[in-house]
Design an enzyme around this catalytic site. Structure first.
Site, PDB file in Angstrom:
ATOM      1  CG  HIS A   6      -9.234 -95.094  48.920  1.00  0.00           C
ATOM      2  ND1 HIS A   6      -9.224 -96.065  49.885  1.00  0.00           N
ATOM      3  CD2 HIS A   6      -7.943 -94.886  48.572  1.00  0.00           C
ATOM      4  CE1 HIS A   6      -7.988 -96.441  50.126  1.00  0.00           C
ATOM      5  NE2 HIS A   6      -7.186 -95.739  49.353  1.00  0.00           N
ATOM      6  CG  ASP A   7     -12.664 -96.897  51.097  1.00  0.00           C
ATOM      7  OD1 ASP A   7     -13.799 -97.248  50.722  1.00  0.00           O
ATOM      8  OD2 ASP A   7     -11.620 -97.255  50.522  1.00  0.00           O
ATOM      9  N   GLY A  28      -6.360 -92.831  52.827  1.00  0.00           N
ATOM     10  CA  GLY A  28      -7.520 -93.703  52.761  1.00  0.00           C
ATOM     11  C   GLY A  28      -8.018 -94.159  54.120  1.00  0.00           C
TER      12      GLY A  28
END
Length: 255
Positions: A119-120, A137
């Protein structure tokens, strides 16, 4: 162009030229651009936008919710550019509300089998993630960077453009642009000279970057050294990028 066994959400928007293989599932707000090929048994979940001329191979999972215990179902996104190859069993997850809400991959990227983009993450153009390489992340990867097989990057690390990460390496600090890093606790081992030659960097630029690497990455340079390189950077964009990266690093650089 869509196999009858595929399951596609009414919310999805696929260009008429998109090919979808058997037993693939496309769920939620998914937009897929022209000439993209999605092989069998793939799972794509939205909100997600995938550009043109991509090839997603069997059993990849794209746009799944993040592996973050703080995630509570917020509306977050995944964006993927053009001409990417996402190979078998690789996983790419959407962003989190606390991390900006967006995972983004650029164009002309190769994600090999079993690789993971968390994520991200923000991944630049022409990046290669070899088999089972993993980005935790919030990792940022500059253009033309290469991860060897099973290499991993700790969350919030920044990997500079044209960097090379050796296979099975563990990266826990930022890797300066144009530099090679390798090892169980990754160390900077040299300038990525061969990669720079292949991408058309001049011999003069490579020599200058190598001097900077030796004096500022291998060991901390004094103020006089910094001043010398800052003056040289006025006419050399690659050196400007290298110095800015070192100066702005929050985690500290891999030395």
């Amino acid at each position: 162009m869509i196999h009858p066994s595929a399951i596609i959400s009414d919310e999805a928007r696929l260009h008429e030229s998109v090919q979808v293989g058997p037993f693939t599932i496309i769920e939620g707000e998914v937009e897929i651009g022209a000439n993209t090929v999605i092989e069998s048994h793939t799972v794509i979940k939205g909100p997600c936008r995938i550009g043109t001329d991509n090839h997603i191979f069997s059993h990849a999972v794209v746009g799944e919710v993040p592996q973050d215990l703080k995630f509570a179902g917020e509306r977050t996104f995944l964006e993927i550019g053009d001409r990417n190859r996402i190979r078998e069993f690789s996983t790419i997850h959407r962003g989190t509300a606390g991390g900006g809400g967006l995972t983004r991959l650029g164009s002309d990227i190769l994600v090999m089998a079993y690789a993971h983009v968390a994520h991200d993450c923000l991944v630049g153009d022409h990046v290669i993630l070899a088999n089972a390489a993993s980005l935790a992340g919030h990792v940022e990867v500059g253009e033309h960077a290469i991860f060897g097989g099973f290499a991993v990057a700790h969350q919030f690390c920044h990997i500079g453009a044209h960097a090379f990460i050796g296979g099975f390496s563990k990266v826990s600090k930022d890797v300066v642009p144009f530099v090679m890093a390798d090892g169980a606790r990754a160390r900077a081992i040299g300038l990525n000279k061969e990669g720079l030659k292949r991408r058309g960097f001049s011999a003069e630029t490579i020599t200058l970057l190598n001097r900077c690497f030796r004096q500022l990455v291998k060991r901390q340079g004094d103020d006089l050294v910094w001043t010398e390189f800052e003056q040289a950077a006025e006419t050399e964009p690659a050196l400007t990028e290298m110095l800015a990266f070192i100066r702005e690093s929050e985690r500290g650089i891999t030395r």
